[in-house]
Design a protein around this motif. Structure first.
Motif, PDB file in Angstrom:
ATOM      1  N   GLN A 436       0.877  -1.170   0.000  1.00 33.35           N
ATOM      2  CA  GLN A 436       0.000   0.000   0.000  1.00 33.35           C
ATOM      3  C   GLN A 436       0.912   1.217   0.000  1.00 33.35           C
ATOM      4  O   GLN A 436       1.912   1.213   0.714  1.00 33.35           O
ATOM      5  CB  GLN A 436      -0.809  -0.037   1.301  1.00 33.35           C
ATOM      6  CG  GLN A 436      -1.648   1.172   1.596  1.00 33.35           C
ATOM      7  CD  GLN A 436      -1.936   1.299   3.097  1.00 33.35           C
ATOM      8  OE1 GLN A 436      -1.027   1.296   3.914  1.00 33.35           O
ATOM      9  NE2 GLN A 436      -3.203   1.379   3.448  1.00 33.35           N
ATOM     10  N   GLU A 498     -10.158  -2.012   4.339  1.00 32.03           N
ATOM     11  CA  GLU A 498      -9.455  -2.343   5.590  1.00 32.03           C
ATOM     12  C   GLU A 498     -10.516  -2.574   6.673  1.00 32.03           C
ATOM     13  O   GLU A 498     -10.756  -1.707   7.501  1.00 32.03           O
ATOM     14  CB  GLU A 498      -8.521  -1.174   5.952  1.00 32.03           C
ATOM     15  CG  GLU A 498      -7.518  -1.498   7.035  1.00 32.03           C
ATOM     16  CD  GLU A 498      -6.607  -0.299   7.350  1.00 32.03           C
ATOM     17  OE1 GLU A 498      -6.612   0.683   6.578  1.00 32.03           O
ATOM     18  OE2 GLU A 498      -5.911  -0.356   8.365  1.00 32.03           O
ATOM     19  N   TYR A 504      -6.428  -6.149   5.792  1.00 28.60           N
ATOM     20  CA  TYR A 504      -7.000  -5.648   4.545  1.00 28.60           C
ATOM     21  C   TYR A 504      -7.762  -6.744   3.810  1.00 28.60           C
ATOM     22  O   TYR A 504      -7.550  -7.941   4.053  1.00 28.60           O
ATOM     23  CB  TYR A 504      -5.884  -5.076   3.652  1.00 28.60           C
ATOM     24  CG  TYR A 504      -5.115  -3.970   4.358  1.00 28.60           C
ATOM     25  CD1 TYR A 504      -5.438  -2.633   4.153  1.00 28.60           C
ATOM     26  CD2 TYR A 504      -4.097  -4.278   5.258  1.00 28.60           C
ATOM     27  CE1 TYR A 504      -4.763  -1.627   4.812  1.00 28.60           C
ATOM     28  CE2 TYR A 504      -3.407  -3.267   5.933  1.00 28.60           C
ATOM     29  CZ  TYR A 504      -3.748  -1.947   5.700  1.00 28.60           C
ATOM     30  OH  TYR A 504      -3.080  -0.964   6.367  1.00 28.60           O
TER      31      TYR A 504
END
Ligand code: MAN
Length: 529
Positions: A436, A498, A504
């Motif tokens: 991410q 999330e 996630y």
């Protein structure tokens, strides 16, 4: 399945496919007769039907109220998809079923629009079927490609395993050569070092002898200086005029103070003075003087003219006092050096090249060069061996990885998929890693985990996968992602969320999930289209 519907289906299954479930439903509730629960358990007056009190164990007396929990009303919705609704919604004035059957006894003006809705649904189903077909065709390709790739990996692995056996033999041979060369080098360097040490030691001894000689010359000069009557003996009375020997500082040199420097004897000749007297007297004799300037001239035979004039009259009064701080620079200093030398640990040459303080002789240099070359050759062989080992390991990992029952997911390896979601860009590289990063800050990539395992249910293991062991969450777990897979005609990362902090969830679509019905367990679906 809810009780009421279950019962109806069992008893009148054949009728439901031809007639509206609602119509049939009406015939089961005849207000002119007592009502018998569908399970046959009891018969009640019809006024107890829909009286908002649950009499029947199967809930069949309350199809239009919510008195019996877990009871459903079934609309057959001919032309569209059948539906079960809570019985509390029957005859509540709201049209729930497209065939109007739920409002059989109400004022609601329901219109049967099952055909229109059904057509739209069928259109959507056709579209999905096409996507599925395309996906399934791509999946077939994935399977073929995977088969080829696996065969290729296996072949490569075989070749590399043969190559590594050769490289290992070369590496071992180079190691043996290196060891032999280094042992020869070690011995040669040790010898060289010993030679250097010996020559240093010889030089040191020479210097000590030289210093002793110098000291003796000083003693001789002092002896001549103090032997005022020239009888080649120092009598204690000859010391008394020299205030520098006044140890208790009472202004005069007493007899004992004078004799102290002569070993408590009355007099001393030159030899004894050099070996005994001078040692005690030297600091007093030079008290406060700059000893460097007091080094005697190069004396062979000390003559009065050669001897520095060291009489008290030449010394500043403050320097006539003995000072223990004043050190004679000669042998003392050298003693220290010598001792320090002896503390040096025994020499042990390192196997790596070092610059010698004294250049090696030709033979030693040759052995050092040979060892250097042997080390380089070994290191070269070792790194080639390690490179190949890494390649072998990579192939082994590929072959060990579970790419699905037909290796159809292998097509996803070595590929990455990205998705921008809120302030982040999420990246998924199947069978490798997930990450991410903040949009607009490419340096902020945070690991969400590395490929872990398949996590789908027992009968559909390949429905989801988990990536684990990502960057630690502040005051929380290591980040991880679970990825849910769906069939589509192209690979894409669809959603990223999330649901719990640092845990996630991704949705990913791939043709690898488009399994043809023949390969799939038949599904038990109740459709009446
Ligand atoms: C970062 C991101 C978020 C995460 C927090 C936890 O901001 O990785 O997804 O919830 O860290 O502190």
């Amino acid at each position: 399945m809810p009780k009421l519907v279950q019962l109806l289906l069992k008893e009148d299954a054949a009728k439901f496919t031809v007639a509206s479930f609602g119509e049939h439903f009406k015939t089961l509730y005849d207000p002119s007769k007592d009502f018998t629960c569908f399970d046959g358990s009891i018969t009640i007056p019809f006024r107890f039907v829909n009286d908002d009190y649950c009499d029947c164990g199967d809930g069949s007396d309350e199809p239009g109220t919510s008195a019996c929990t877990d009871c459903l009303f079934h609309c057959s919705n001919v032309g569209h998809v059948p539906m079960d609704i809570p019985s509390s919604r029957v005859n509540d004035g709201i049209c729930d079923c497209c065939d109007t059957s739920d409002e059989y006894n109400s004022t609601a003006q329901c219109v049967n629009n099952c055909l229109i809705l059904g057509e739209a649904a069928r259109e959507e189903q056709r579209r999905q079927q096409e996507v599925f077909e395309r996906g399934a065709a791509i999946r077939d390709e994935f399977i073929k490609e995977a088969k080829n790739e696996i065969a290729e990996c296996e072949m490569k692995l075989q070749t590399l395993r043969k190559e590594i056996a050769v490289l290992e033999a070369i590496k071992n041979e180079k190691l043996a050569l290196k060891k032999t060369a280094e042992e020869k080098e070690r011995i040669a360097i040790e010898k060289h070092k010993l030679k250097v040490d010996e020559s240093n030691k010889a030089r040191t001894e020479e210097e000590i002898a030289e210093a002793a000689k110098e000291d003796q010359k000083l003693a001789e000069a002092a002896f001549i200086d103090l032997d005022t009557d020239g009888d080649e003996k120092i009598h204690f009375t000859e010391l008394k005029p020299h205030l520098r020997f006044d140890q208790n500082k009472d202004g005069e040199v007493s007899d004992d103070e004078a004799k102290f420097f002569l070993h408590m004897k009355e007099e001393m000749d030159l030899d004894e003075f050099i070996s005994v007297g001078w040692v005690i007297m030297k600091p007093y004799y030079f008290a406060g003087r700059d000893t460097s300037s007091m080094r005697p001239p190069k004396l062979r035979t000390p003559k009065p003219a050669d001897i520095p004039d060291l009489s008290d009259s030449d010394l500043p009064s403050e320097l006539t006092e003995p000072s223990t701080n004043t050190e004679e620079s000669g042998s003392d200093d050298r003693d220290v050096d010598y001792e320090e030398d002896s503390k040096v640990p025994p020499f042990s040459p390192k196997p790596t090249e070092e610059t010698p303080s004294v250049p090696y002789d030709e033979e030693t240099q040759k052995l050092v060069d040979i060892a250097k070359r042997a080390r380089e050759e070994y290191s070269d062989a070792e790194s080639k061996y390690q490179d190949l080992l890494t390649k072998i390991r990579e192939l082994e990992v590929t072959l060990e990885t579970d790419y699905g029952p037909e290796k159809e997911f292998m097509a996803l390896r070595n590929r990455c998929f990205e998705l921008s979601e809120r302030q982040y860009v999420y990246k998924l590289c199947p069978f490798d890693k997930a990450s991410q990063k903040s949009i607009g800050d490419s340096s902020s990539e945070v690991s969400l985990g590395r490929w872990g395992k398949w996590t789908g249910p027992e009968d559909n293991k390949y429905q989801s996968m988990k990536f684990e062991g990502g960057a630690g969450c502040w005051n929380g777990p290591e980040r991880s992602v679970e990825i849910f897979l769906n069939c589509a005609d192209r690979n894409a990362l669809l959603t990223a969320s999330e649901p719990a902090r640092c845990e996630y969830k991704f949705e990913f679509q791939t043709p690898a999930m488009c399994v043809r019905a023949v390969e799939k367990e038949p599904e038990h679906e109740h459709t009446e289209l």
